[in-house]
Design a protein around this motif. Structure first.
Motif, PDB file in Angstrom:
ATOM      1  N   GLU A 185      10.473   1.680  43.046  1.00  0.00           N
ATOM      2  CA  GLU A 185      11.768   1.815  42.674  1.00  0.00           C
ATOM      3  C   GLU A 185      11.705   1.453  41.136  1.00  0.00           C
ATOM      4  N   VAL A 186      12.402   2.555  40.625  1.00  0.00           N
ATOM      5  CA  VAL A 186      12.554   2.470  39.032  1.00  0.00           C
ATOM      6  C   VAL A 186      13.453   1.449  38.558  1.00  0.00           C
ATOM      7  N   ILE A 187      12.922   0.704  37.628  1.00  0.00           N
ATOM      8  CA  ILE A 187      13.828  -0.502  37.090  1.00  0.00           C
ATOM      9  C   ILE A 187      13.958  -0.434  35.889  1.00  0.00           C
ATOM     10  N   ARG A 188      13.329   0.324  35.016  1.00  0.00           N
ATOM     11  CA  ARG A 188      13.119   0.536  33.682  1.00  0.00           C
ATOM     12  C   ARG A 188      12.604  -0.495  32.866  1.00  0.00           C
ATOM     13  N   ASN A 189      13.043  -1.857  32.960  1.00  0.00           N
ATOM     14  CA  ASN A 189      12.313  -2.914  32.052  1.00  0.00           C
ATOM     15  C   ASN A 189      12.356  -4.544  32.877  1.00  0.00           C
ATOM     16  N   LEU A 190      12.085  -5.273  31.923  1.00  0.00           N
ATOM     17  CA  LEU A 190      11.786  -6.598  32.586  1.00  0.00           C
ATOM     18  C   LEU A 190      13.296  -7.007  33.140  1.00  0.00           C
ATOM     19  N   ASN A 191      14.224  -7.132  32.392  1.00  0.00           N
ATOM     20  CA  ASN A 191      15.701  -7.244  32.909  1.00  0.00           C
ATOM     21  C   ASN A 191      16.056  -6.583  34.276  1.00  0.00           C
ATOM     22  N   GLY A 192      15.676  -5.010  34.039  1.00  0.00           N
ATOM     23  CA  GLY A 192      15.861  -4.459  35.578  1.00  0.00           C
ATOM     24  C   GLY A 192      15.122  -5.121  36.644  1.00  0.00           C
ATOM     25  N   ALA A 193      14.098  -5.548  36.472  1.00  0.00           N
ATOM     26  CA  ALA A 193      13.364  -6.251  37.598  1.00  0.00           C
ATOM     27  C   ALA A 193      13.940  -7.476  38.114  1.00  0.00           C
ATOM     28  N   VAL A 194      14.238  -8.142  37.141  1.00  0.00           N
ATOM     29  CA  VAL A 194      14.937  -9.443  37.436  1.00  0.00           C
ATOM     30  C   VAL A 194      16.268  -9.132  38.426  1.00  0.00           C
ATOM     31  N   GLU A 195      17.153  -8.137  37.998  1.00  0.00           N
ATOM     32  CA  GLU A 195      18.239  -7.602  38.771  1.00  0.00           C
ATOM     33  C   GLU A 195      17.619  -6.895  40.334  1.00  0.00           C
ATOM     34  N   GLY A 196      16.659  -6.167  40.101  1.00  0.00           N
ATOM     35  CA  GLY A 196      16.143  -5.658  41.240  1.00  0.00           C
ATOM     36  C   GLY A 196      15.579  -6.364  42.295  1.00  0.00           C
ATOM     37  N   LEU A 197      14.813  -7.187  41.785  1.00  0.00           N
ATOM     38  CA  LEU A 197      14.211  -8.106  42.955  1.00  0.00           C
ATOM     39  C   LEU A 197      15.225  -9.193  43.422  1.00  0.00           C
ATOM     40  N   THR A 198      16.259  -9.484  42.676  1.00  0.00           N
ATOM     41  CA  THR A 198      17.317 -10.511  43.016  1.00  0.00           C
ATOM     42  C   THR A 198      18.132  -9.836  43.963  1.00  0.00           C
ATOM     43  N   LYS A 199      18.467  -8.628  43.735  1.00  0.00           N
ATOM     44  CA  LYS A 199      19.469  -7.821  44.784  1.00  0.00           C
ATOM     45  C   LYS A 199      18.662  -7.405  45.900  1.00  0.00           C
ATOM     46  N   GLU A 202       0.867  -1.276  -0.016  1.00  0.00           N
ATOM     47  CA  GLU A 202      -0.040   0.059   0.108  1.00  0.00           C
ATOM     48  C   GLU A 202       0.957   1.266  -0.125  1.00  0.00           C
ATOM     49  N   GLY A 203       2.157   1.144  -0.404  1.00  0.00           N
ATOM     50  CA  GLY A 203       3.091   2.225  -0.297  1.00  0.00           C
ATOM     51  C   GLY A 203       3.619   2.776   1.149  1.00  0.00           C
ATOM     52  N   ILE A 204       3.483   1.854   2.083  1.00  0.00           N
ATOM     53  CA  ILE A 204       3.887   2.269   3.296  1.00  0.00           C
ATOM     54  C   ILE A 204       5.076   1.516   3.674  1.00  0.00           C
ATOM     55  N   ASN A 205       5.873   2.236   4.217  1.00  0.00           N
ATOM     56  CA  ASN A 205       7.111   1.746   4.937  1.00  0.00           C
ATOM     57  C   ASN A 205       7.217   1.771   6.373  1.00  0.00           C
ATOM     58  N   LEU A 206       6.095   0.712   6.914  1.00  0.00           N
ATOM     59  CA  LEU A 206       5.844   0.620   8.427  1.00  0.00           C
ATOM     60  C   LEU A 206       7.152   0.223   9.163  1.00  0.00           C
ATOM     61  N   ARG A 207       7.760   0.818   9.942  1.00  0.00           N
ATOM     62  CA  ARG A 207       8.868   0.483  10.719  1.00  0.00           C
ATOM     63  C   ARG A 207       8.600   0.306  12.332  1.00  0.00           C
ATOM     64  N   TRP A 208       8.464  -0.967  12.716  1.00  0.00           N
ATOM     65  CA  TRP A 208       8.387  -1.447  14.094  1.00  0.00           C
ATOM     66  C   TRP A 208       9.422  -1.234  14.812  1.00  0.00           C
ATOM     67  N   LYS A 209       9.372  -0.624  16.174  1.00  0.00           N
ATOM     68  CA  LYS A 209      10.278  -0.655  17.198  1.00  0.00           C
ATOM     69  C   LYS A 209       9.849  -1.466  18.391  1.00  0.00           C
ATOM     70  N   ASP A 210      10.760  -2.297  19.171  1.00  0.00           N
ATOM     71  CA  ASP A 210      10.423  -2.816  20.405  1.00  0.00           C
ATOM     72  C   ASP A 210      10.666  -1.730  21.334  1.00  0.00           C
ATOM     73  N   TYR A 211       9.585  -1.766  22.569  1.00  0.00           N
ATOM     74  CA  TYR A 211       9.887  -0.781  23.476  1.00  0.00           C
ATOM     75  C   TYR A 211       9.864  -1.740  25.007  1.00  0.00           C
ATOM     76  N   PHE A 212      11.018  -2.225  25.319  1.00  0.00           N
ATOM     77  CA  PHE A 212      11.062  -3.304  26.336  1.00  0.00           C
ATOM     78  C   PHE A 212      10.842  -2.230  27.733  1.00  0.00           C
ATOM     79  N   GLY A 213      10.837  -1.047  27.684  1.00  0.00           N
ATOM     80  CA  GLY A 213      10.515  -0.344  28.826  1.00  0.00           C
ATOM     81  C   GLY A 213       8.973   0.083  29.178  1.00  0.00           C
TER      82      GLY A 213
END
Length: 285
Positions: A139-153, A29-40
């Protein structure tokens, strides 16, 4: 070909976008749709909409409503997922907390202020009749990986995130889920920056038509459960349960639902005031 930038969380809810992109349906359809993942998550997408990094976001309903009221120059154009989001309430696997009562007054890990994990902590607190001023801490941890680190620590005590996305982390013995908290409304909507929408309405309509054609038939795609399980590292039985609970939408979010969400956010002091339906939603014919 017109480039249009879209963002969403890298979760199974958004597989329909990946499939339509892979099939080249927008380019036809003439559209260059560019997807970006937002882990946050929602907070990161709201920031991206405000800064013009993306034109369209597939975003949590309560999060975009709050941010539009706070000045995000965007409009909701459609509900994307009609069913509620089931937020799992997680603690570190070796934590002494066993029930939701045990985390009362403890520190919640959130991706950022104004995010879904932040707003749903309030919903969970109200559901359990906690004192919203005394029993919530963040506590701000930014994303899922940050949550793993934050809860573990031990930097934070609990973390709320979509139940099925976090299930592999639970299965691996990193998190333990002590409860669930469903949203009391449809979980995902499609939002578009206002200035982009005004100038590119036909393109937005085309994009919606394409994605809606796929979500209408999504559950009937052959072996879709196996595709999701493989792509998102999920157990097949978990994917099948998730598919049974999830309903997509091809319609604009209605005024009654928007009013219900605003009433709840206002009662929790998450938004300073309520606004007209037309301030939040653009009805596209």
């Amino acid at each position: 070909m017109k480039r249009i930038n879209i963002g969403g969380v890298p979760e199974h809810f958004n597989l329909a976008w990946y499939l339509t992109l892979k099939n080249g349906e927008y380019k036809e359809e003439g559209i260059n749709l560019r997807w970006k993942d937002y882990f946050g998550g929602t907070g990161a997408m709201n920031k991206a909409l405000r800064e013009g990094e993306i034109d369209i976001a597939v975003i949590l309903t309560e999060g975009i409503i709050k941010d539009i009221i706070d000045g995000n120059p965007s409009k909701i154009v459609q509900t994307f997922v009609q069913s509620p989001l089931i937020w799992g309430i997680h603690v570190a696997n070796d934590s002494t907390y066993k029930t939701i009562n045990h985390i009362k007054g403890k520190k919640a890990a959130i991706s950022r202020y104004g995010s879904g994990s932040h707003l749903m902590a309030y919903i969970n607190a109200e559901n359990n009749e906690w004192n919203l001023e005394e029993d919530l801490d963040f506590e701000v941890i930014r994303n899922l990986n940050g949550a793993v680190e934050g809860l573990t620590k031990g930097d934070a005590d609990y973390f709320m995130w979509e139940k099925f996305t976090t299930k592999p982390i639970v299965d691996d013995g990193v998190f333990r889920r002590i409860g669930n908290c469903p949203t009391p409304w449809p979980c995902f909507v499609i939002a578009v920056r206002e200035d982009f929408l005004e100038k590119n309405l036909d393109d937005v309509k085309t994009i919606l038509n394409i994605i809606n054609g796929t979500t209408k038939e999504f559950k009937n795609i052959p072996s879709i459960d196996k595709t999701i399980a493989n792509r998102y590292d999920q157990k097949l039985e978990d994917v099948q349960e998730w598919l049974s609970l999830t309903e997509w939408s091809q319609n604009v979010i209605d005024k009654k639902t928007v009013d219900t969400i605003q009433d709840k956010l206002f009662s929790l002091d998450i938004i300073p005031n309520k606004v007209a339906y037309s301030t939040l939603v653009k009805e596209i014919d």
